[in-house]
Motif scaffolding. Structure first.
Motif, PDB file in Angstrom:
ATOM      1  N   ALA A 111       0.835  -1.198   0.000  1.00 30.94           N
ATOM      2  CA  ALA A 111       0.000   0.000   0.000  1.00 30.94           C
ATOM      3  C   ALA A 111       0.871   1.249   0.000  1.00 30.94           C
ATOM      4  O   ALA A 111       1.696   1.436   0.896  1.00 30.94           O
ATOM      5  CB  ALA A 111      -0.908   0.015   1.227  1.00 30.94           C
ATOM      6  N   TYR A 112       0.686   2.069  -1.016  1.00 30.77           N
ATOM      7  CA  TYR A 112       1.257   3.412  -1.016  1.00 30.77           C
ATOM      8  C   TYR A 112       0.176   4.306  -0.431  1.00 30.77           C
ATOM      9  O   TYR A 112      -0.788   4.658  -1.105  1.00 30.77           O
ATOM     10  CB  TYR A 112       1.603   3.874  -2.419  1.00 30.77           C
ATOM     11  N   LEU A 113       0.310   4.634   0.848  1.00 30.02           N
ATOM     12  CA  LEU A 113      -0.661   5.473   1.545  1.00 30.02           C
ATOM     13  C   LEU A 113      -0.165   6.905   1.502  1.00 30.02           C
ATOM     14  O   LEU A 113       0.939   7.195   1.968  1.00 30.02           O
ATOM     15  CB  LEU A 113      -0.833   5.010   2.991  1.00 30.02           C
ATOM     16  N   THR A 114      -0.963   7.798   0.917  1.00 31.09           N
ATOM     17  CA  THR A 114      -0.554   9.193   0.783  1.00 31.09           C
ATOM     18  C   THR A 114      -1.496  10.118   1.550  1.00 31.09           C
ATOM     19  O   THR A 114      -2.665   9.800   1.782  1.00 31.09           O
ATOM     20  CB  THR A 114      -0.502   9.641  -0.695  1.00 31.09           C
ATOM     21  N   LYS A 115      -0.911  11.265   1.920  1.00 27.87           N
ATOM     22  CA  LYS A 115      -1.672  12.319   2.589  1.00 27.87           C
ATOM     23  C   LYS A 115      -0.932  13.626   2.331  1.00 27.87           C
ATOM     24  O   LYS A 115       0.242  13.758   2.690  1.00 27.87           O
ATOM     25  CB  LYS A 115      -1.766  12.045   4.091  1.00 27.87           C
ATOM     26  N   ASN A 116      -1.608  14.579   1.699  1.00 30.02           N
ATOM     27  CA  ASN A 116      -1.016  15.895   1.440  1.00 30.02           C
ATOM     28  C   ASN A 116       0.375  15.781   0.814  1.00 30.02           C
ATOM     29  O   ASN A 116       1.333  16.370   1.302  1.00 30.02           O
ATOM     30  CB  ASN A 116      -0.939  16.723   2.726  1.00 30.02           C
ATOM     31  N   ALA A 117       0.497  15.034  -0.253  1.00 32.17           N
ATOM     32  CA  ALA A 117       1.747  14.868  -1.010  1.00 32.17           C
ATOM     33  C   ALA A 117       2.842  14.155  -0.221  1.00 32.17           C
ATOM     34  O   ALA A 117       4.018  14.294  -0.523  1.00 32.17           O
ATOM     35  CB  ALA A 117       2.247  16.207  -1.540  1.00 32.17           C
ATOM     36  N   HIS A 118       2.451  13.404   0.796  1.00 31.86           N
ATOM     37  CA  HIS A 118       3.408  12.633   1.583  1.00 31.86           C
ATOM     38  C   HIS A 118       3.066  11.151   1.507  1.00 31.86           C
ATOM     39  O   HIS A 118       1.894  10.780   1.409  1.00 31.86           O
ATOM     40  CB  HIS A 118       3.410  13.095   3.036  1.00 31.86           C
ATOM     41  N   LEU A 119       4.080  10.317   1.566  1.00 26.73           N
ATOM     42  CA  LEU A 119       3.940   8.866   1.535  1.00 26.73           C
ATOM     43  C   LEU A 119       4.301   8.308   2.909  1.00 26.73           C
ATOM     44  O   LEU A 119       5.299   8.707   3.507  1.00 26.73           O
ATOM     45  CB  LEU A 119       4.898   8.270   0.489  1.00 26.73           C
TER      46      LEU A 119
END
Length: 161
Positions: free
Chosen positions: A9-17
């Protein structure tokens, strides 16, 4: 040859991994051999790829509010027989998720059901890395789908921070 299905899973939030390392239980210093990783694990018998990746993400991170965005693709990763004593191939499936909940910048969880050495608890130390900047290489080919993900997310004009 043994072929094992894995999901990541590549979990992203606000351009962050979201990435993690395995700290030594005594010193707290990351174990270099474990490298930098993303959440993932083995597909259980009878389990769909999507169910497996959602389960692994929840078990490893403790996060509940995540939304599946897309299936990114599949690669095969071969291990040297000297590592495990047999020729081993991972059929790896990658997914993109978005995190919908607040998290601290760094946190630790304990994986209680690892596929390698069941019954042994593994410490996972999570942090967010900025996808608009060069990030350290993920271990064992786990970063294979990152260039396509970054291109699709299209961060042009955004400032890092």
């Amino acid at each position: 040859m043994t072929n094992i299905k894995k999901v990541f899973a590549y979990l992203t939030k606000n351009a962050h991994l979201l990435v993690f390392e395995h700290p030594d239980p005594v010193t707290g210093i990351p174990i270099p051999e474990a490298g930098i990783q993303v959440p993932g694990g083995s597909v259980e018998r009878g389990e769909s790829l999507e169910t497996a990746v959602k389960r692994e993400l929840r078990e490893e991170t403790g996060l509940e509010k995540v939304t599946l965005q897309s299936y990114l693709g599949k690669i095969f990763h071969n291990y040297d027989p000297s590592v495990y004593g047999i020729k081993l191939t991972h059929e790896r499936h990658f997914f993109h998720f978005c995190c919908e909940e607040e998290t601290p910048p760094i946190w630790t969880t304990i994986e209680r059901t690892p596929s390698i050495d069941p019954g042994h608890k593994i410490i996972l130390k999570y942090r967010w890395v900025d996808l608009r900047q060069e990030i350290s290489e993920l271990i064992a080919g786990q970063g294979a789908m990152l260039p396509g993900l970054v291109k699709n997310l299209n961060f042009q004009g955004e400032q890092s921070g």
